[in-house]
Design a protein around this motif. Structure first.
Motif, PDB file in Angstrom:
ATOM      1  N   ASP A  22       0.825  -1.190   0.000  1.00  9.15           N
ATOM      2  CA  ASP A  22       0.000   0.000   0.000  1.00  9.15           C
ATOM      3  C   ASP A  22       0.874   1.261   0.000  1.00  9.15           C
ATOM      4  O   ASP A  22       0.367   2.373  -0.099  1.00  9.15           O
ATOM      5  N   ASN A  23       2.193   1.068   0.064  1.00  5.96           N
ATOM      6  CA  ASN A  23       3.149   2.163   0.028  1.00  5.96           C
ATOM      7  C   ASN A  23       3.494   2.472  -1.427  1.00  5.96           C
ATOM      8  O   ASN A  23       3.951   1.609  -2.169  1.00  5.96           O
ATOM      9  N   LYS A  24       3.295   3.705  -1.848  1.00 10.91           N
ATOM     10  CA  LYS A  24       3.521   4.130  -3.234  1.00 10.91           C
ATOM     11  C   LYS A  24       4.964   3.867  -3.678  1.00 10.91           C
ATOM     12  O   LYS A  24       5.217   3.480  -4.814  1.00 10.91           O
ATOM     13  N   GLU A  25       5.938   4.085  -2.791  1.00 11.48           N
ATOM     14  CA  GLU A  25       7.346   3.882  -3.144  1.00 11.48           C
ATOM     15  C   GLU A  25       7.637   2.426  -3.482  1.00 11.48           C
ATOM     16  O   GLU A  25       8.453   2.140  -4.344  1.00 11.48           O
ATOM     17  N   LEU A  26       6.982   1.481  -2.808  1.00 18.62           N
ATOM     18  CA  LEU A  26       7.182   0.066  -3.103  1.00 18.62           C
ATOM     19  C   LEU A  26       6.753  -0.224  -4.535  1.00 18.62           C
ATOM     20  O   LEU A  26       7.461  -0.878  -5.282  1.00 18.62           O
ATOM     21  N   VAL A  27       5.605   0.280  -4.910  1.00 17.62           N
ATOM     22  CA  VAL A  27       5.088   0.037  -6.262  1.00 17.62           C
ATOM     23  C   VAL A  27       6.059   0.597  -7.294  1.00 17.62           C
ATOM     24  O   VAL A  27       6.340  -0.033  -8.308  1.00 17.62           O
ATOM     25  N   GLU A  28       6.605   1.769  -7.023  1.00 14.16           N
ATOM     26  CA  GLU A  28       7.545   2.404  -7.959  1.00 14.16           C
ATOM     27  C   GLU A  28       8.855   1.623  -8.066  1.00 14.16           C
ATOM     28  O   GLU A  28       9.505   1.642  -9.102  1.00 14.16           O
ATOM     29  N   ASN A  29       9.264   0.940  -7.014  1.00 15.17           N
ATOM     30  CA  ASN A  29      10.542   0.210  -7.001  1.00 15.17           C
ATOM     31  C   ASN A  29      10.363  -1.300  -7.088  1.00 15.17           C
ATOM     32  O   ASN A  29      11.280  -2.051  -6.774  1.00 15.17           O
TER      33      ASN A  29
END
Length: 176
Positions: free
Chosen positions: A12-19
């Protein structure tokens, strides 16, 4: 020599999705992103586990000799979300969850029946970096993890998506 399912928690963390593509570097194939606390991606994970079991041609006789169940061990760093993941799979709070690292002190077996088949989810204590493990209970917990992996039929490597892949995750992957 066991199938490994790479799970990234806290999706649910946006940074995880980006990386997300960084997790491919571990060499375990496509990671499954979940948010155990928000129950996101859990059905995908269940489906992947079932696919692995079918691929391995698990039948009643091939499943663990004890109680006709499949043992699934969940490994990860302290506070990666191992207990939260098990609670999400159950749909209720079966295991104590806390923001304080080290809440799970020993491997915990929790049986579940899914689609008429029995599974044993093994929640392990978080694996600390070498040299960070203190004596007493922590050392005992660390010694129990290889036994939990050995008795398992499937190992799930859970990575904290907020932290990304760190060297400790690679060390834990060696257990698998």
């Amino acid at each position: 020599n066991k199938p490994i399912i790479l799970v990234t928690n806290k999706c649910d963390n946006k940074e995880l999705v980006e990386n997300e593509f960084n997790f491919y570097e571990l060499g375990f194939g496509e990671p499954i992103s979940v948010s155990a606390i928000h129950k996101m991606g859990i059905s995908q994970l269940k489906s992947k586990i079932c696919d692995h079991l079918k691929e391995l041609k698990f039948e009643k006789e091939k499943i663990s000799k004890k109680k006709d169940l499949t043992n699934i061990c969940i490994l990860g760093k302290p506070n990666a979300g191992k207990s939260s993941l098990i609670n999400a799979l159950f749909g209720s709070q079966k295991i104590i969850v806390s923001a304080i690292p080290g809440t799970t002190r020993d491997s915990t077996d929790t049986e579940i029946t899914y689609n008429g088949k029995k599974y044993n989810l093994i929640d392990t204590a978080g694996i600390k970096r070498p040299g960070r493990t203190k004596g007493g209970i922590e050392k005992f917990s660390a010694l129990r993890i290889p036994r939990a992996v050995e008795k398992s039929d499937v190992v799930v490597l859970l990575i904290d998506g907020n932290a990304g892949i760190v060297s400790q995750d690679c060390h834990i992957a060696e257990y698998a």
